[in-house]
Scaffold this active site. Sequence first.
Site, PDB file in Angstrom:
ATOM      1  N   HIS A 287     -29.905  34.887  16.448  1.00 15.70           N
ATOM      2  CA  HIS A 287     -29.845  35.357  14.673  1.00 15.70           C
ATOM      3  C   HIS A 287     -28.916  36.551  14.249  1.00 15.70           C
ATOM      4  O   HIS A 287     -28.796  37.568  15.211  1.00 15.70           O
ATOM      5  CB  HIS A 287     -31.091  35.768  14.664  1.00 15.70           C
TER       6      HIS A 287
ATOM      7  N   ASP B 115      -7.909  29.784  12.534  1.00 10.48           N
ATOM      8  CA  ASP B 115      -6.288  28.067  12.233  1.00 10.48           C
ATOM      9  C   ASP B 115      -5.171  28.996  13.327  1.00 10.48           C
ATOM     10  O   ASP B 115      -5.675  29.805  14.205  1.00 10.48           O
ATOM     11  CB  ASP B 115      -6.065  28.237  11.249  1.00 10.48           C
TER      12      ASP B 115
ATOM     13  N   ASP C 155     -27.724  32.239   8.021  1.00 12.00           N
ATOM     14  CA  ASP C 155     -28.268  32.604   8.276  1.00 12.00           C
ATOM     15  C   ASP C 155     -28.976  33.030   6.896  1.00 12.00           C
ATOM     16  O   ASP C 155     -27.884  32.546   6.034  1.00 12.00           O
ATOM     17  CB  ASP C 155     -27.840  33.928   7.785  1.00 12.00           C
TER      18      ASP C 155
ATOM     19  N   MET D 106     -11.052  34.618   4.811  1.00 11.79           N
ATOM     20  CA  MET D 106     -10.215  35.131   4.425  1.00 11.79           C
ATOM     21  C   MET D 106      -9.345  35.798   3.322  1.00 11.79           C
ATOM     22  O   MET D 106      -8.571  34.370   3.132  1.00 11.79           O
ATOM     23  CB  MET D 106      -9.093  35.496   5.711  1.00 11.79           C
TER      24      MET D 106
ATOM     25  N   TYR E  70     -10.536  40.905  10.441  1.00 13.85           N
ATOM     26  CA  TYR E  70      -9.484  40.598  11.797  1.00 13.85           C
ATOM     27  C   TYR E  70     -10.830  42.339  11.819  1.00 13.85           C
ATOM     28  O   TYR E  70     -11.468  41.784  13.510  1.00 13.85           O
ATOM     29  CB  TYR E  70      -8.227  41.946  11.317  1.00 13.85           C
TER      30      TYR E  70
ATOM     31  N   TYR F 211      -4.565  30.980   5.865  1.00 14.30           N
ATOM     32  CA  TYR F 211      -5.884  31.203   5.122  1.00 14.30           C
ATOM     33  C   TYR F 211      -6.724  30.309   5.506  1.00 14.30           C
ATOM     34  O   TYR F 211      -7.987  30.387   4.743  1.00 14.30           O
ATOM     35  CB  TYR F 211      -6.023  31.864   3.223  1.00 14.30           C
TER      36      TYR F 211
ATOM     37  N   ASN G  70      -8.987  30.487   8.409  1.00 10.28           N
ATOM     38  CA  ASN G  70      -9.765  31.339   8.669  1.00 10.28           C
ATOM     39  C   ASN G  70     -11.529  31.178   8.374  1.00 10.28           C
ATOM     40  O   ASN G  70     -11.268  31.227   6.891  1.00 10.28           O
ATOM     41  CB  ASN G  70      -9.488  32.722   9.899  1.00 10.28           C
TER      42      ASN G  70
END
Length: 149
Positions: free
Chosen positions: A22, A30, A66, A76, A116, A134, A136
Amino acid sequence: MLKGIPSILSPELLKVLCEMGHSDRLVISDGNFPAESMGKDSIVIRLDGHGVPEVLEAVLKVFPLDEYIDEPVSLMEVVPGDPVETPIWDTYEKIVLKYDKRGKEAIGHIERFSFYDQAKTAYTIIATGERALYANIMLQKGVVQPEEQ
């Protein structure tokens, strides 16, 4: 081979997803994401022949998000001034809605360098060959409820 498990989820990836607890996070990156340098303290799994949407779909079939935080899915942010469209985000919203009743509300955005920084602490990074920019996405693991077992 197992029944009901997407074939894109390799034995190595299934093991890692099962090991995660958890609040642990995973990144599905990407093809431009620096997975190896960001993942020096993480487990990096390469799925170069696949795109992020198909990996996201397969992961969310077995991976609870979660429920104790508002946005367990993070994208991102586009750098201000970067003339990039992100239609892949619409695809992500549709996939997330299949597996989390919050749908789009479960998705947040993180500034590039903050993304990052968080990726460096992820339990695992799944590196794909996704060509969209973009693309990710970071997921925070939740708990499996007794009725889901």
